[in-house]
Design an enzyme around this catalytic site. Structure first.
Site, PDB file in Angstrom:
ATOM      1  CB  SER A 165      86.367  70.615  45.253  1.00 12.70           C
ATOM      2  OG  SER A 165      86.960  70.671  43.980  1.00 12.70           O
ATOM      3  CE1 TYR A 178      82.192  68.187  42.276  1.00 12.02           C
ATOM      4  CE2 TYR A 178      84.169  69.461  41.770  1.00 12.02           C
ATOM      5  CZ  TYR A 178      83.545  68.413  42.442  1.00 12.02           C
ATOM      6  OH  TYR A 178      84.283  67.612  43.279  1.00 12.02           O
TER       7      TYR A 178
END
Length: 282
Positions: A165, A178
């Site tokens: 990501s 995250y």
């Protein structure tokens, strides 16, 4: 149509999501025997219907990618039914709203007893939820890799693609769990690529930028359909000035999976982000 994926078994976790469903459909269109894995059968069935309507081959299985016994059982079933896994796309993962702070930075009020009811700072986060986010993104990548790479190792070939990501290299505000877990995915991709190289298995990752899905839509857009403050901020940091479309990920994915075009490529993470990482914000 390329001959590369023809009659090869491709397992896609998180296959009900916007990005991985697109990858699954593309792989099936290229002749792969696709195995769609996810937690929500309804979403997987929609992808299956699209693949079958186009004449592709598909298997749907609901499973928890952090459940090692379930993944081992699935790997055995896939090998018996479809043949050994040649391609593994580790797309399962995600975040949880309860692991997100409302504060962008520390505010003294978060330590006070009479703080605003809707304020959630770092010191308020539920560590159980925090752990669950870390688990789905990290062990949810490790466990399927262990289960299916065994088949690749026995065959002496295979390709694993992990999902990193923007958070992997540039931790975004408010999403500590995250960001932490996606950074781990990049590190694990490098480690696993080194470890499995003698087995003829390449391991790489993609780091998608901002693509709109059901979860991010609520963050990126306001109720009136215009960009939210966060959405505007992202646009100001994205040189291409727009969000990505799922179909735009396929070129990078297919290249990384291709043993001919990317045969000497392993251990890398490729950003597909409209230039987000290139922009300093100044």
């Amino acid at each position: 149509m390329s001959h590369l994926f023809q009659d090869q078994t491709a397992v896609i976790t998180g296959a009900g999501g916007v990005l991985c469903s697109e990858i699954a459909v593309k792989l099936a269109a290229e002749g792969a025997k696709t195995v769609l894995v996810g937690r929500t059968e309804e979403k997987l069935k929609k992808v299956e219907a699209q693949i079958l309507a186009a004449g592709g081959a598909c298997m749907v299985r609901t499973a928890d990618v952090t459940d090692e016994a379930a993944m081992e059982a699935l790997a055995d079933e896939v090998e018996r039914t479809c043949g050994p896994c040649r391609y593994l796309i580790n797309g399962a993962g995600g975040n949880n709203n309860k692991a997100i702070t409302t504060n962008f930075t520390y505010e003294p009020e978060e330590l006070q007893e009479n703080k605003p009811e809707d304020m959630v700072g770092f010191f308020d986060l539920d560590m159980g939820v925090f752990e669950s986010v870390v688990k789905i993104n990290t062990l949810g990548t490790v466990i399927p890799a262990r289960a299916f790479a065994r088949q690749m190792a026995r065959a002496g070939r295979g390709s694993i693609l992990n999902f990193a990501s923007m958070n992997s290299t540039r931790p975004l505000t408010r999403v500590p769990a995250y960001a932490m877990s996606k950074a781990a995915v990049v590190n694990f991709t490098q480690w696993l690529a080194t470890y499995l190289a003698p087995a003829g298995i390449r391991v790489n990752a993609v780091a998608p930028g901002f693509f709109v899905n059901d979860r991010s839509r609520k963050i990126l857009f306001a109720a009136d359909g215009n960009l939210s403050k966060r959405g505007e901020n992202i646009m100001n940091h994205t040189p291409m000035g727009r969000f990505g479309e799922a179909k735009e990920l396929w070129g990078c994915v297919s290249w990384l999976l291709d043993d001919e075009k990317a045969g000497f490529v392993t251990g890398i993470t490729v950003p597909v982000d409209g230039g987000f990482l290139a922009h300093s914000g100044i």
